[in-house]
Design an enzyme around this catalytic site. Structure first.
Site, PDB file in Angstrom:
ATOM      1  N   THR A  34       3.713  -9.785   2.764  1.00 47.37           N
ATOM      2  CA  THR A  34       4.439  -9.032   3.912  1.00 47.37           C
ATOM      3  C   THR A  34       5.606  -9.599   4.305  1.00 47.37           C
ATOM      4  O   THR A  34       6.631  -9.169   4.317  1.00 47.37           O
ATOM      5  CB  THR A  34       3.448  -8.553   4.896  1.00 47.37           C
ATOM      6  OG1 THR A  34       2.253  -7.819   4.384  1.00 47.37           O
ATOM      7  CG2 THR A  34       4.250  -7.766   5.898  1.00 47.37           C
ATOM      8  N   MET A  41      13.935  -6.500   3.466  1.00 45.14           N
ATOM      9  CA  MET A  41      14.487  -5.626   4.352  1.00 45.14           C
ATOM     10  C   MET A  41      15.515  -6.164   5.082  1.00 45.14           C
ATOM     11  O   MET A  41      16.428  -5.475   5.490  1.00 45.14           O
ATOM     12  CB  MET A  41      13.120  -4.899   5.162  1.00 45.14           C
ATOM     13  CG  MET A  41      12.340  -4.231   4.453  1.00 45.14           C
ATOM     14  SD  MET A  41      10.828  -3.808   5.625  1.00 45.14           S
ATOM     15  CE  MET A  41      10.043  -2.389   4.685  1.00 45.14           C
ATOM     16  N   GLU A  42      15.426  -7.330   5.562  1.00 43.41           N
ATOM     17  CA  GLU A  42      16.327  -7.737   6.469  1.00 43.41           C
ATOM     18  C   GLU A  42      17.618  -8.238   5.693  1.00 43.41           C
ATOM     19  O   GLU A  42      18.838  -8.151   6.146  1.00 43.41           O
ATOM     20  CB  GLU A  42      15.915  -9.288   7.111  1.00 43.41           C
ATOM     21  CG  GLU A  42      14.813  -9.011   8.196  1.00 43.41           C
ATOM     22  CD  GLU A  42      14.768 -10.515   8.891  1.00 43.41           C
ATOM     23  OE1 GLU A  42      15.885 -10.728   9.781  1.00 43.41           O
ATOM     24  OE2 GLU A  42      13.876 -11.130   8.497  1.00 43.41           O
ATOM     25  N   GLY A  61      18.361 -11.611  12.785  1.00 40.75           N
ATOM     26  CA  GLY A  61      17.232 -10.577  13.140  1.00 40.75           C
ATOM     27  C   GLY A  61      16.647 -10.988  14.409  1.00 40.75           C
ATOM     28  O   GLY A  61      16.487 -12.182  14.849  1.00 40.75           O
ATOM     29  N   HIS A  68       3.234  -2.290   5.786  1.00 44.99           N
ATOM     30  CA  HIS A  68       3.094  -2.603   4.426  1.00 44.99           C
ATOM     31  C   HIS A  68       2.212  -1.999   3.871  1.00 44.99           C
ATOM     32  O   HIS A  68       1.056  -1.974   4.181  1.00 44.99           O
ATOM     33  CB  HIS A  68       2.835  -3.984   4.097  1.00 44.99           C
ATOM     34  CG  HIS A  68       2.995  -4.566   2.822  1.00 44.99           C
ATOM     35  ND1 HIS A  68       3.101  -5.977   2.724  1.00 44.99           N
ATOM     36  CD2 HIS A  68       3.298  -4.103   1.713  1.00 44.99           C
ATOM     37  CE1 HIS A  68       3.381  -6.029   1.325  1.00 44.99           C
ATOM     38  NE2 HIS A  68       3.454  -4.897   0.800  1.00 44.99           N
ATOM     39  N   ARG A 112      18.863  -6.128  14.565  1.00 40.24           N
ATOM     40  CA  ARG A 112      19.788  -7.404  14.497  1.00 40.24           C
ATOM     41  C   ARG A 112      20.697  -7.402  15.494  1.00 40.24           C
ATOM     42  O   ARG A 112      21.066  -6.460  16.281  1.00 40.24           O
ATOM     43  CB  ARG A 112      20.370  -7.366  13.011  1.00 40.24           C
ATOM     44  CG  ARG A 112      19.464  -7.362  11.853  1.00 40.24           C
ATOM     45  CD  ARG A 112      20.094  -7.515  10.379  1.00 40.24           C
ATOM     46  NE  ARG A 112      20.736  -8.771  10.289  1.00 40.24           N
ATOM     47  CZ  ARG A 112      19.913  -9.844  10.054  1.00 40.24           C
ATOM     48  NH1 ARG A 112      18.702  -9.655   9.842  1.00 40.24           N
ATOM     49  NH2 ARG A 112      20.488 -11.160   9.781  1.00 40.24           N
TER      50      ARG A 112
END
Length: 133
Positions: A34, A41-42, A61, A68, A112
């Protein structure tokens, strides 16, 4: 700076042993961890806005709320997508999704914050000098 909702970013990777839950310590199985899915994704969110920032700026972030949904084994390609949904001053809110070769594996919200790189690093370094609490 030209940040507006609708900007998108994408990041891809092939899952290796180094990306597994067993290797990163987030579980004991040899499937995509995960934390690695979140990192992808970041990366997608960062890539969505980085070209539109002023010189000397970057994003960091600050929040992630993800699910997940499916396990991805070593050797499969994973793709993360991020779409900028909201700009509130320096706070950026993204819808994020991840897919492997068979379909969706994760989704959620990621935030972010826009920072001045040098100032941010100076503050981080100053933490060394602060008394321990």
């Amino acid at each position: 700076m030209q940040l507006k909702p609708g900007l998108t970013g994408e990041a891809q990777a092939i899952v290796t042993e180094a990306d597994t839950a067993a290797r990163v310590g987030s579980g004991g199985l040899p499937v995509l961890a995960t934390p690695r899915m979140l990192a992808l994704m970041e990366q997608a969110a960062f890539q969505a806005v980085e070209p539109h920032l002023n010189p000397g700026e970057t994003t960091v972030g600050t929040l992630a709320e993800i699910r997940h949904l499916a396990a991805t084994p070593v050797g499969m390609r994973v793709r993360a997508l991020a779409r900028l949904e909201e700009v509130d001053g320096r706070r950026l809110r993204f819808q994020v999704e991840a897919f492997d070769e068979r379909g969706p594996i994760g989704s959620g919200i990621h935030e972010r914050f826009i920072v001045q790189s040098e100032r941010f690093l100076a503050r981080a370094e100053a933490r060394r000098q602060q008394p321990q609490s």
